[in-house]
Design an enzyme around this catalytic site. Structure first.
Site, PDB file in Angstrom:
ATOM      1  N   GLU A  88       0.815  -1.224   0.000  1.00 20.05           N
ATOM      2  CA  GLU A  88       0.000   0.000   0.000  1.00 20.05           C
ATOM      3  C   GLU A  88       0.849   1.274   0.000  1.00 20.05           C
ATOM      4  OE1 GLU A  88      -2.924  -0.571   3.132  1.00 20.05           O
ATOM      5  OE2 GLU A  88      -4.004  -2.006   1.863  1.00 20.05           O
ATOM      6  N   GLU A 134      -5.110  -8.290  -0.781  1.00 18.55           N
ATOM      7  CA  GLU A 134      -5.833  -7.996   0.451  1.00 18.55           C
ATOM      8  C   GLU A 134      -7.249  -7.607   0.082  1.00 18.55           C
ATOM      9  OE1 GLU A 134      -2.351  -5.761   3.018  1.00 18.55           O
ATOM     10  OE2 GLU A 134      -4.436  -5.171   3.341  1.00 18.55           O
TER      11      GLU A 134
END
Length: 201
Positions: free
Chosen positions: A48, A162
């Site tokens: 991320e 995810e």
């Protein structure tokens, strides 16, 4: 595996050290487990980088530089090793990532990103198009497939590394999660490709 250390950024002079670390680690894996085994793994660069896990500024440009170094170093160890990204939150940066890596001839073996039902997807949908949260993850996956198909690398597989259901009002700690996860799996069946994704972090 996900190459990274939380909340780190690299100064330009540090990249020689980073490249040496990545090379030493990849060499170690190949020597210990053999290329036949390690070539079946997927190396994801960072976690991320579009949010607080990456503190380079500007975020996108500095992450792209990190990806270039990491991917080229991994492939220099053995071209059979597989590497991908951008591993972004909320499925951001996919078109820009694929165009940049294509234009600069940087290896990309797969696209990876994340999708949570309650994330902000204004970059993907208009407010009028935004699906209900219960159906949002798979709508986002379809949207990312369309972005890949429209990119200079249209055949790359997509890994959602995810994802989760709605987390508002503590919903992830309730019995809602079981059927919600099952419904998301049902809706997304056939939309992603994944064998094993290990995280370097």
């Amino acid at each position: 595996m996900r190459f990274g250390i939380s909340r780190m950024s690299l100064r330009r002079r540090d990249y020689a050290k980073w490249d040496a670390l990545v090379k030493a680690f990849a060499d170690h894996l190949v020597q210990r487990y053999g290329i036949e085994e390690v070539s079946q793994w997927y190396f994801e660069v960072w976690n991320e980088p579009n949010i607080d896990f990456w503190v380079g500024e500007p975020k996108q440009a500095t992450y792209f530089e990190l990806y270039k170094h990491t991917a080229r170093t991994v492939k220099a160890v053995n071209p059979r090793l597989r590497v991908g990204g951008p591993a972004t939150a909320a499925s951001e940066w996919i078109p820009e990532f694929l165009k940049t890596m294509h234009d600069e001839r940087v290896p990309v073996d797969f696209v990876s990103t994340h999708a949570y039902a309650d994330e902000n997807f204004e970059h993907t949908f208009t407010k009028a198009e935004l699906p209900p949260m219960d159906d949002r993850v798979c709508a986002v996956v379809k949207g990312v497939h369309a972005q890949i198909a429209a990119s200079p690398m249209p055949k790359l597989p997509l890994f959602i590394t995810e994802w989760n259901v709605v987390g508002l009002d503590g919903a992830r700690d309730t019995t809602f999660v079981g059927p919600a996860l099952a419904n998301t799996v049902r809706e997304c069946d056939g939309l992603t490709e994944m064998d094993v994704v290990l995280d370097f972090q």
